[in-house]
Design a protein around this motif. Sequence first.
Motif: not given
Ligand code: NDP
Length: 328
Positions: A157, A244, A246, A269
């Motif tokens: 991601g 961390c 989904l 995490i």
């Molecule tokens: P973003 O939407 O900014 O980033 C997520 C990235 O995941 C996208 O930009 C894309 O990256 C990739 N992605 C999206 N859909 C898919 C898919 N179907 N298959 C594979 N890759 C995919 O979200 P955040 O960075 O804000 O959050 C990311 C995740 O972390 C979320 O699930 C969020 O809920 C979780 N999170 C958990 C926390 C915790 O406390 N554990 C705290 C903060 C966030 P690309 O375009 O580069 O492929």
Amino acid sequence: MGTFKALRIDKAEKGTTANFVDFNDSDLMDGDVTVKISHSTVNYKDGLAITGRSPVVRRFPMIPGIDFAGVVEASDNPAFKVGDAVVLTGWGVGETHLGGYAARARVKADWLVPLPTGLSPAHAMAIGTAGFTAMLSILALESHGLTPAAGPVVVTGAAGGVGSIAVALLAKAGWDVIAVTGRPAEADYLRSLGAKEILDRAELSGPGRPLGKERWAAGVDSVGSHTLANVLSQTRYGGAVAACGLAQGMDLPTSVAPFILRGVSLLGIDSVMCPKGRRITAWARLAHDLDAARLDSMSQTVKLEDVPGVAEAILDGKVRGRTIVTID
Ligand code: NDP
């Protein structure tokens, strides 16, 4: 007493609605510190809350916004005084407690972290929950004893919020970073953050084998599902992966093979209930390791009224890096 502008989620006959309203001070929830909010952000979870695509909000009406930065306006707690700059992430804010898409919030003093010296409120929100989570992931890998000498680290991601900040932090710490993305157009962006290699996410997003070729010593995964399973199965002997997120799915279709045959560790995490001591450590490190220019290069700034649109875009994987929200 008065009113202030806020984005409010209400329960509807079918699902939820999100509208801008004049919110009453007297409707703020219990807490010993009132904060005048200057900045918030849009995280993936905010997208889920505002669109109602997932039952993130547990109390109605709710002001979403899981994080914010601002200045203490009133305090009944000796730990904070009027004028102190603070940052808040997690603790159910924007889910069960009124959150950051508003000019004011009342919260528990224990939830607030003093803004580290030298970090502006805008840059604190360029980091936000996503960046804080990236830092917690890196601290977990370091606690596991992993250093750049162990081999490359993979970040999934990568062009998203958690991913962008993880790439920048790991590169700064001297790791060879393999950035996994589904957006080839963001390859130059990821290289500018310090990625050494770009991997097409299609390579990891389908069902994989229990064990694959050993490709990396460590990982930061914000995607879950098959992607995390493949990251684990290709982790070197004794390595570790911080899980961390989904973004692909909540499932984890893996086997015990990486754990019992390669001694690989899966590190969970959670940023929401993270204890205060670790929060302060993580924020100090973030303020030190990410300079203003680096944060500017991975963030866009929007107004509060733009938030619903960004909420849709972030769930569609269309937002690059981080989004800062200015609150008037
Ligand atoms: P973003 O939407 O900014 O980033 C997520 C990235 O995941 C996208 O930009 C894309 O990256 C990739 N992605 C999206 N859909 C898919 C898919 N179907 N298959 C594979 N890759 C995919 O979200 P955040 O960075 O804000 O959050 C990311 C995740 O972390 C979320 O699930 C969020 O809920 C979780 N999170 C958990 C926390 C915790 O406390 N554990 C705290 C903060 C966030 P690309 O375009 O580069 O492929």
